[in-house]
Design a protein around this motif. Structure first.
Motif, mmCIF file in Angstrom:
data_model
loop_
_atom_site.group_PDB
_atom_site.id
_atom_site.type_symbol
_atom_site.label_atom_id
_atom_site.label_comp_id
_atom_site.label_asym_id
_atom_site.label_seq_id
_atom_site.Cartn_x
_atom_site.Cartn_y
_atom_site.Cartn_z
ATOM 1 N N UNK A 100 1.138 25.814 -18.328
ATOM 2 C CA UNK A 100 0.746 24.542 -17.730
ATOM 3 C C UNK A 100 1.775 23.972 -16.776
ATOM 4 N N UNK A 101 3.051 24.064 -17.136
ATOM 5 C CA UNK A 101 4.096 23.510 -16.268
ATOM 6 C C UNK A 101 4.130 24.227 -14.924
ATOM 7 N N UNK A 102 3.924 25.557 -14.950
ATOM 8 C CA UNK A 102 3.950 26.330 -13.707
ATOM 9 C C UNK A 102 2.728 26.000 -12.851
ATOM 10 N N UNK A 103 1.573 25.881 -13.491
ATOM 11 C CA UNK A 103 0.360 25.517 -12.760
ATOM 12 C C UNK A 103 0.512 24.150 -12.104
ATOM 13 N N UNK A 104 1.033 23.179 -12.840
ATOM 14 C CA UNK A 104 1.233 21.848 -12.270
ATOM 15 C C UNK A 104 2.206 21.896 -11.101
ATOM 16 N N UNK A 105 3.300 22.608 -11.267
ATOM 17 C CA UNK A 105 4.303 22.708 -10.202
ATOM 18 C C UNK A 105 3.707 23.312 -8.936
ATOM 19 N N UNK A 106 3.016 24.448 -9.066
ATOM 20 C CA UNK A 106 2.511 25.149 -7.887
ATOM 21 C C UNK A 106 1.289 24.466 -7.277
ATOM 22 N N UNK A 107 0.363 24.026 -8.100
ATOM 23 C CA UNK A 107 -0.861 23.417 -7.570
ATOM 24 C C UNK A 107 -0.589 22.033 -6.970
ATOM 25 N N UNK A 108 0.083 21.185 -7.733
ATOM 26 C CA UNK A 108 0.386 19.851 -7.202
ATOM 27 C C UNK A 108 1.477 19.916 -6.131
ATOM 28 N N UNK A 109 2.361 20.908 -6.246
ATOM 29 C CA UNK A 109 3.377 21.097 -5.215
ATOM 30 C C UNK A 109 2.739 21.418 -3.874
ATOM 31 N N UNK A 110 1.699 22.264 -3.881
ATOM 32 C CA UNK A 110 0.992 22.568 -2.641
ATOM 33 C C UNK A 110 0.344 21.306 -2.065
ATOM 34 N N UNK A 111 -0.304 20.536 -2.918
ATOM 35 C CA UNK A 111 -0.950 19.298 -2.460
ATOM 36 C C UNK A 111 0.093 18.375 -1.831
ATOM 37 N N UNK A 112 1.220 18.200 -2.492
ATOM 38 C CA UNK A 112 2.270 17.322 -1.960
ATOM 39 C C UNK A 112 2.792 17.843 -0.622
ATOM 40 N N UNK A 113 2.984 19.154 -0.523
ATOM 41 C CA UNK A 113 3.477 19.735 0.727
ATOM 42 C C UNK A 113 2.471 19.534 1.858
ATOM 43 N N UNK A 114 1.179 19.706 1.579
ATOM 44 C CA UNK A 114 0.166 19.515 2.620
ATOM 45 C C UNK A 114 0.079 18.049 3.046
ATOM 46 N N UNK A 115 0.190 17.127 2.098
ATOM 47 C CA UNK A 115 0.148 15.715 2.448
ATOM 48 C C UNK A 115 1.387 15.319 3.251
ATOM 49 N N UNK A 116 2.541 15.884 2.882
ATOM 50 C CA UNK A 116 3.765 15.625 3.651
ATOM 51 C C UNK A 116 3.644 16.226 5.050
ATOM 52 N N UNK A 117 3.054 17.413 5.146
ATOM 53 C CA UNK A 117 2.831 18.043 6.453
ATOM 54 C C UNK A 117 1.931 17.155 7.312
ATOM 55 N N UNK A 118 0.880 16.621 6.716
ATOM 56 C CA UNK A 118 -0.036 15.741 7.456
ATOM 57 C C UNK A 118 0.686 14.483 7.925
ATOM 58 N N UNK A 119 1.502 13.901 7.061
ATOM 59 C CA UNK A 119 2.254 12.700 7.447
ATOM 60 C C UNK A 119 3.217 13.019 8.592
ATOM 61 N N UNK A 120 3.864 14.176 8.516
ATOM 62 C CA UNK A 120 4.783 14.576 9.587
ATOM 63 C C UNK A 120 4.028 14.786 10.892
ATOM 64 N N UNK A 121 2.860 15.390 10.804
ATOM 65 C CA UNK A 121 2.059 15.630 12.007
ATOM 66 C C UNK A 121 1.555 14.314 12.589
ATOM 67 N N UNK A 122 1.080 13.436 11.723
ATOM 68 C CA UNK A 122 0.521 12.158 12.156
ATOM 69 C C UNK A 122 1.570 11.281 12.838
ATOM 70 N N UNK A 123 2.816 11.383 12.378
ATOM 71 C CA UNK A 123 3.889 10.564 12.944
ATOM 72 C C UNK A 123 4.684 11.310 14.010
#
Length: 154
Positions: A100-123
């Motif tokens: 479970x810890x690995x799934x949370x890290x990788x799955x939510x980590x991807x979501x966080x990275x994509x949202x950060x990428x979007x914020x970087x692109x938007x700004x």
């Protein structure tokens, strides 16, 4: 317990992450449409210059590149290049039964990275900033793929 049911906490993690990413893709498409309508620009096809109720006075310059619209379009294209691989390998990753810890890290980590990428692109951050978030997200997807390969081959 079946891997692909809401009795499986790893599947719940995937379901939340996948739903967020699908909303991101769909929302970005709507953002592009909003920006096109707001600026009355950024059209891409010659037939878009036909008079319609939403564009009663079409002008040739509506086909010119408009960064306000095109930035959103590029963000959408980037999502379409990255999120489907996450959706596919993420589901197989759930079946491979990671901790479970690995799934949370990788799955939510991807979501966080994509949202950060979007914020970087938007700004309008520079390429190095966007590439850093892309790299982090892609490494999470690669890690899931390697886990799946390991589970399948061992």
């Amino acid at each position: 317990m079946t891997a692909l049911t809401f009795d499986n906490p790893v599947f719940i993690t995937y379901a939340i992450a996948a739903a967020l990413m699908v909303l991101k893709i769909m929302g970005q498409g709507w953002m592009t449409v909003y920006r096109m309508m707001k600026s009355n620009a950024g059209l891409v096809n010659p037939e878009d210059l036909r008079a319609t109720p939403l564009n009663p006075d079409p002008r040739p310059e509506q086909l010119d590149l408009n960064d306000y619209v095109d930035r959103s379009r590029r963000m959408h294209r980037n999502d379409l290049e990255n999120i489907p691989a996450f959706l596919a390998i993420g589901l197989i990753f759930v079946i491979a039964a990671p901790p479970g810890w690995l799934a949370s890290l990788l799955l939510y980590g991807f979501v966080a990275a994509r949202l950060a990428h979007a914020a970087a692109y938007l700004t309008a951050q520079n390429h190095e900033v966007r590439a850093s978030f892309y790299t982090i997200g892609s490494l999470f997807v690669i890690a899931m793929a390697l886990f799946v390969l390991w589970a399948a081959l061992v």
